[in-house]
Scaffold this active site. Structure first.
Site, PDB file in Angstrom:
ATOM      1  N   HIS A  23      35.596  37.841  35.884  1.00  0.00           N
ATOM      2  CA  HIS A  23      34.828  36.688  35.429  1.00  0.00           C
ATOM      3  C   HIS A  23      35.179  35.421  36.203  1.00  0.00           C
ATOM      4  O   HIS A  23      34.375  34.487  36.250  1.00  0.00           O
ATOM      5  CB  HIS A  23      35.033  36.481  33.929  1.00  0.00           C
ATOM      6  CG  HIS A  23      34.265  37.450  33.095  1.00  0.00           C
ATOM      7  ND1 HIS A  23      33.704  37.119  31.882  1.00  0.00           N
ATOM      8  CD2 HIS A  23      33.949  38.760  33.302  1.00  0.00           C
ATOM      9  CE1 HIS A  23      33.077  38.171  31.382  1.00  0.00           C
ATOM     10  NE2 HIS A  23      33.228  39.185  32.231  1.00  0.00           N
TER      11      HIS A  23
ATOM     12  N   HIS B 261      33.867  49.068  33.922  1.00  0.00           N
ATOM     13  CA  HIS B 261      33.762  49.648  32.590  1.00  0.00           C
ATOM     14  C   HIS B 261      34.448  51.007  32.489  1.00  0.00           C
ATOM     15  O   HIS B 261      34.206  51.759  31.547  1.00  0.00           O
ATOM     16  CB  HIS B 261      32.291  49.752  32.189  1.00  0.00           C
ATOM     17  CG  HIS B 261      31.638  48.421  32.021  1.00  0.00           C
ATOM     18  ND1 HIS B 261      30.279  48.259  31.831  1.00  0.00           N
ATOM     19  CD2 HIS B 261      32.167  47.165  32.019  1.00  0.00           C
ATOM     20  CE1 HIS B 261      30.002  46.964  31.721  1.00  0.00           C
ATOM     21  NE2 HIS B 261      31.127  46.284  31.839  1.00  0.00           N
TER      22      HIS B 261
END
Length: 726
Positions: free
Chosen positions: A106, A267
């Site tokens: 992020h 993920h």
């Protein structure tokens, strides 16, 4: 009651006579100029990140400090932290692997290739708005977990480097082999104010993918890093998310394969958190109480942490081994059938309807659950192009590992600029096309060689305007955000830069300079182009009666066409370059705002901007040879005529048409048109801040100062990309 009576009464009561409570009277509060004039020109953007905000001082050398770092010990401390679960923020499965990967992702994921802004290169995740973005919930805890390590190593490691290194170590600790790590990200000490995050006033406002593709934004909703994991506008539709995914990852310079690898790799480890409704979650760090000490999103659900944590509102675990690297993401994606469901917080997600309970609970070893996926995870199965790549990775885990390693490296290093900026023992030797690679230096011209080359340039017959224009065209592509562009590499002579409209006139000087390079064989073309600008400026200063030597540092090299990614370099083509009075026919902002934007990309201060524009005008450096802003009859002479004549009240300005882009300046007495100008010219008389600077150079005692200031600013631009000598 008289003023004296009021004052006496206040004094007798022990109150300050002017501070009686009520409205906030502290510095910076109250109604400000931008409240009255919301479209006021943001000249203050050019004052960001000055030494006034830097506690380390202008003499601090991060590369030197980093060289003192015990790098292996630092990585060892990060590795130990990964499994040192803290009661105030317990680790899922006893490991912070997923949290640190998300923090690094992020931080880097705000990068936009269109304008080069955003990214992890300056540690901006510490500051608003990023520290309080809805998509960054709980990353305040990740950063706080790292504080003891940062405290231990001090200035030997920047926050910006530490965030990305922590993500790398987390991947390595999970059993994954990363591509490498380059340090060199230097911290700044205040938020970036130049980044346009969008016009929306409310968090999570949806953006259409088509409009997103036209703007330098890297997320489909205000406050997200990429896309809404529940699908466009929380539609719950995997297939419809494909366009948004391509738009956002494409704005970072990622292709389909890199996009699939990044989503799947990110993920493969960790989980999302949605134990209960978002109504339990408190305000973000920026809005939190002072006693919260910079932490936000305090939850009232249960303990508020661990099994009760709420982050995105989604409750998804992708893999059977969420702290160890595997290919389970793809195996589960294709093995099971997926049914739409909702998390305990009410967010849309998918569950494997035909799967056994094989996913371990993060805090109770006796519990298991079925595999779950985000809406956007299923896009990788149901979009035809993404599906082809995903199946290949399913059947060839090594190909997936290689693709993710390279894509992760690109993601986390994309905004660092050329490889010359990388430091540390884990920098890969391989040159990658997105790093805008350069060859090794061939020439090492002596001072005698430089003097000889300058004489050749003088004898070439090129005018001052031509010399200045070609050098500016080469150097002014630099972007301070991602450190791309600049004169090193002489890419002005290559596609696509040689074909840009803004360079049509400037490149006419290239054949002459290329001939000098071939016949003398003493310096690179890149050096000769910059040296041409040196000659032009010195000649112009001499003609103005000021004898000055323009600094010149040789050592530039010439890139090859195969080292130049045409698509990525086309992103450097300016929408506007007010220094050359250029603006494409694109309705994106005012000309004067685009001038500030260009100056900010070139890391210029407001005085440097002012000096350069005034000088470029009298040197006749307009991109098309027009007379707009050329307020002088001595073109090619480095005078202050631009400022003197602009501020002359004997001239009256009027727009020539309804576009209000071109103006005619007439003599107030006779009505005779004396000059023409653009908004990039007249702003130095209309904007109060720029006018104040213009007045300095319009003064009768400013001639020599102006030349010196112009030369200093010019030299700065010519050397912005010289990381090889910084």
């Amino acid at each position: 009651m008289s003023m004296s009576e009021e004052t006496n009464n206040s004094l007798s009561s022990g109150k300050c006579p002017f501070h009686h409570g009520g409205s906030d009277q502290s510095a910076g509060e109250g109604t400000g100029s931008r409240d009255w004039w919301p479209k006021q020109l943001r000249v203050e953007l050019l004052n960001q990140h000055s030494n006034r905000s830097n506690p380390l001082g202008e003499d601090f050398d991060y590369r030197k400090e980093f060289s003192k770092l015990d790098y292996s010990a630092l990585k060892g401390d990060i590795k130990a932290l990964l499994t040192d679960s803290q009661s105030w923020w317990p680790a899922d499965w006893g490991s912070y692997v997923g949290l640190f990967i998300r923090m690094a992702w992020h931080g880097a994921g705000t990068y936009r290739s269109v304008d080069g802004r955003g990214g992890a290169g300056r540690g901006q995740q510490r500051f608003a708005p990023l520290n309080a973005w809805p998509d960054n919930v709980s990353l305040d805890k990740a950063r706080r977990l790292l504080w003891p390590i940062k405290q231990k190593y001090g200035q030997k490691i920047s926050w910006a480097d530490l965030y990305i290194l922590a993500g790398n170590v987390a991947l390595e600790n999970s059993g994954f082999r990363t591509f490498g790590f380059g340090a060199g990200r230097e911290d700044v000490w205040e938020p970036d104010m130049d980044v346009n995050w969008g016009d929306e006033k409310a968090w999570l406002t949806h953006r259409d993918p088509e409009s997103l593709a036209k703007r330098p934004l890297a997320a489909t909703e205000m406050g997200l890093i990429y896309v809404n994991p529940e699908g466009p506008n929380a539609s719950g539709e995997p297939l419809s998310a494909a366009a948004a995914i391509r738009a956002t990852f494409g704005n970072m310079g990622m292709n389909d394969e890199e996009t699939v690898a990044l989503i799947a790799g990110g993920h493969t480890l960790g989980k999302t958190h949605g134990a209960a409704a978002a109504t339990h979650v408190g305000v973000d760090p920026e809005g939190s109480l002072i006693e919260s000490q910079g932490l936000g999103w305090t939850s009232t659900h249960g303990t508020g942490v661990g099994a009760d944590a709420i982050t995105s509102g989604l409750e998804v675990v992708w893999s059977q081994t969420p702290t160890q690297w595997s290919n389970y993401f793809f195996e589960n994606l294709f093995k099971y059938e997926w049914v739409q469901t909702r998390s305990p917080a009410g967010a849309i997600q998918f569950e494997a309807v035909d799967a056994p309970e094989i996913i371990p609970d993060p805090f109770d070893p006796s519990k298991k659950r079925k595999p779950t996926m985000l809406v956007t995870d299923l896009t990788l199965r149901f979009d035809p192009e993404f599906e082809k790549i995903s199946r290949r990775f399913l059947n060839d885990p090594q190909a997936f590992n290689e693709a993710f390693a390279r894509a992760w490296y690109k993601l986390t290093h994309r905004d660092m600029g050329p490889k010359a900026r990388y430091i540390g023992p884990e920098v890969p030797k391989e040159d990658l096309i997105w790093q805008d690679p350069l060859p090794q230096a061939v020439f090492n011209p002596s001072q005698e060689d430089i003097a000889s080359l300058k004489a050749e340039i003088v004898a070439s017959g090129l005018s001052v305007s031509e010399l200045v224009s070609v050098a500016w065209a080469s150097a002014s592509t630099f972007r301070g955000g991602d450190k791309r562009g600049g004169a090193n590499g002489a890419r002005l002579a290559l596609a696509p830069q040689r074909d840009w409209d803004v360079n049509a006139a400037a490149v006419r000087a290239l054949p002459t300079l290329e001939a000098i390079q071939r016949t003398t064989n003493k310096a690179s073309l890149a050096d000769i182009i910059v040296l041409a600008g040196v000659v032009g400026v010195e000649q112009a200063a001499k003609a103005a009666g000021v004898y000055i030597t323009v600094p010149f540092t040789p050592g530039r090299v010439d890139a090859r066409q195969d080292q130049t990614d045409i698509e990525m370099f086309n992103l450097l083509e300016p929408i506007a370059d007010g220094f050359r009075n250029y603006r494409a026919q694109v309705d994106v902002s005012t000309t004067e705002s685009l001038l500030i934007d260009k100056a900010q990309q070139l890391t210029l201060t407001a005085p440097e901007l002012t000096a350069l524009v005034g000088g470029m005008r009298v040197l006749g450096a307009n991109f098309d040879g027009s007379q707009n802003g050329v307020f002088t009859d001595r073109v090619g002479v480095l005078t202050t005529d631009f400022f003197v004549n602009l501020l002359d009240m004997g001239t009256q300005w009027k727009a020539t048409d309804e576009s209000n882009e071109l103006f005619a300046g007439s003599d107030r007495a006779s009505g005779e048109v004396k000059y023409t100008a653009t908004r990039a010219d007249l702003v130095f008389g209309s904007n109060a801040v720029l006018r104040a600077l213009a007045e300095v150079y319009a003064s009768q005692d400013a001639s020599e100062k102006f030349v010196k200031d112009f030369v200093a600013a010019w030299t700065k631009v010519m050397n912005l990309d010289r990381f090889d000598v910084k």
